[in-house]
Write a protein that holds these residues in place. Structure first.
Motif, PDB file in Angstrom:
ATOM      1  N   GLU A  17      62.355  50.782  89.869  1.00 50.80           N
ATOM      2  CA  GLU A  17      60.954  51.187  89.981  1.00 50.80           C
ATOM      3  C   GLU A  17      60.611  51.430  91.444  1.00 50.80           C
ATOM      4  N   LYS A  18      59.494  52.108  91.677  1.00 50.31           N
ATOM      5  CA  LYS A  18      59.056  52.376  93.048  1.00 50.31           C
ATOM      6  C   LYS A  18      58.962  51.101  93.879  1.00 50.31           C
ATOM      7  N   ASP A  19      58.518  50.011  93.238  1.00 49.92           N
ATOM      8  CA  ASP A  19      58.346  48.738  93.948  1.00 49.92           C
ATOM      9  C   ASP A  19      59.663  48.140  94.440  1.00 49.92           C
ATOM     10  N   GLU A  53      63.542  58.031  92.793  1.00 46.78           N
ATOM     11  CA  GLU A  53      63.025  59.119  91.955  1.00 46.78           C
ATOM     12  C   GLU A  53      64.164  59.885  91.284  1.00 46.78           C
ATOM     13  N   ILE A  54      65.252  60.113  92.015  1.00 45.14           N
ATOM     14  CA  ILE A  54      66.416  60.812  91.450  1.00 45.14           C
ATOM     15  C   ILE A  54      67.000  59.988  90.303  1.00 45.14           C
ATOM     16  N   ILE A  55      67.128  58.673  90.501  1.00 49.60           N
ATOM     17  CA  ILE A  55      67.667  57.795  89.459  1.00 49.60           C
ATOM     18  C   ILE A  55      66.733  57.762  88.252  1.00 49.60           C
ATOM     19  N   GLN A  56      65.428  57.698  88.489  1.00 52.76           N
ATOM     20  CA  GLN A  56      64.475  57.716  87.377  1.00 52.76           C
ATOM     21  C   GLN A  56      64.585  59.029  86.594  1.00 52.76           C
ATOM     22  N   ASN A  57      64.846  60.115  87.290  1.00 56.43           N
ATOM     23  CA  ASN A  57      65.052  61.398  86.622  1.00 56.43           C
ATOM     24  C   ASN A  57      66.330  61.358  85.775  1.00 56.43           C
ATOM     25  N   GLY A  63      69.438  59.423  79.802  1.00 54.23           N
ATOM     26  CA  GLY A  63      69.269  58.177  79.066  1.00 54.23           C
ATOM     27  C   GLY A  63      69.945  56.979  79.696  1.00 54.23           C
ATOM     28  N   ILE A  64      70.456  57.143  80.924  1.00 49.58           N
ATOM     29  CA  ILE A  64      71.192  56.066  81.583  1.00 49.58           C
ATOM     30  C   ILE A  64      71.182  56.331  83.089  1.00 49.58           C
ATOM     31  N   GLY A  65      71.491  55.309  83.857  1.00 48.20           N
ATOM     32  CA  GLY A  65      71.575  55.411  85.319  1.00 48.20           C
ATOM     33  C   GLY A  65      71.758  54.028  85.908  1.00 48.20           C
ATOM     34  N   ARG A  66      71.817  53.967  87.219  1.00 45.11           N
ATOM     35  CA  ARG A  66      71.979  52.681  87.892  1.00 45.11           C
ATOM     36  C   ARG A  66      70.712  51.850  87.733  1.00 45.11           C
ATOM     37  N   PHE A  67      70.888  50.543  87.551  1.00 46.83           N
ATOM     38  CA  PHE A  67      69.769  49.616  87.357  1.00 46.83           C
ATOM     39  C   PHE A  67      69.711  48.606  88.490  1.00 46.83           C
ATOM     40  N   ALA A  68      68.504  48.128  88.763  1.00 43.97           N
ATOM     41  CA  ALA A  68      68.326  47.029  89.708  1.00 43.97           C
ATOM     42  C   ALA A  68      68.967  45.773  89.130  1.00 43.97           C
TER      43      ALA A  68
END
Length: 177
Positions: A17-19, A53-57, A63-68
């Motif tokens: 997230e942005k935060d 933002e790129i990861i959120q896109n 439907g997937i990407g790197r997570f915190a």
């Protein structure tokens, strides 16, 4: 597909997230963390915000990407991990799911890469039904190589990146279908 947070014994894996920018910037600007990544550390938190933002896109498109990765004990972001659909060529391949992880140095050697990666392998093979997951590591990154091998990945190839020799790893789904 929206992915709910994943909990392990010591970690919470959640969508970025942005935060998360301030803690993620600690990773992005750290020369030790970026040593085997093939890109220079960044010096402006705005680049980290853009990366989020790129990861959120990627979440929306793939439907997937790197997570915190949040350590439960301290409640803070200590790195990221996850699966990513690779759409730009790596080792002359595209259209595959790549396992990746990156952690702040003070959290190295605690088994967090292995713990989070196991959760992602279970997710990828179980929930997503993938047949195979790939990974790669710089040939000098002995910690990452050790983690991948401990997870059962097999080195099947070597290739050159601009910063040196990299090893290519593959892991086949051995879950019952």
């Amino acid at each position: 597909m929206e992915i709910e947070p994943i909990e392990t014994e010591r970690l919470i894996l959640k969508a970025l997230e942005k935060d998360d920018a301030e803690r993620l910037f600690l990773l992005d600007k750290n020369a030790e963390v970026m040593r085997y990544v093939g890109v220079e550390p960044i010096s402006d938190i705005a680049e980290t915000r853009k990366n989020i933002e790129i990861i959120q896109n990627q979440y929306r498109e793939n439907g997937i990407g790197r997570f915190a990765v949040i350590e439960k004990e301290c409640g803070q972001l200590i790195g990221w991990s996850g699966l990513k659909l690779i759409t730009e060529p790596i080792n002359n391949r595209t259209g595959f799911y790549d396992l990746g992880y990156r952690f702040l140095p003070e959290f190295w050697g605690k088994g967090y890469a292995t713990e989070s990666a196991k959760a992602w392998l279970n997710f990828g093979f179980g929930k997503m039904g993938l047949d195979e997951i790939f990974a790669h590591a710089h040939s000098e990154n002995s910690s990452s190589i050790h983690t991948l091998e401990k997870l059962g990945f097999k080195k099947t190839d070597e290739f050159m990146e601009h910063d040196g020799l990299c090893y290519w790893y593959e892991l086949k789904n051995n879950l019952e279908k």
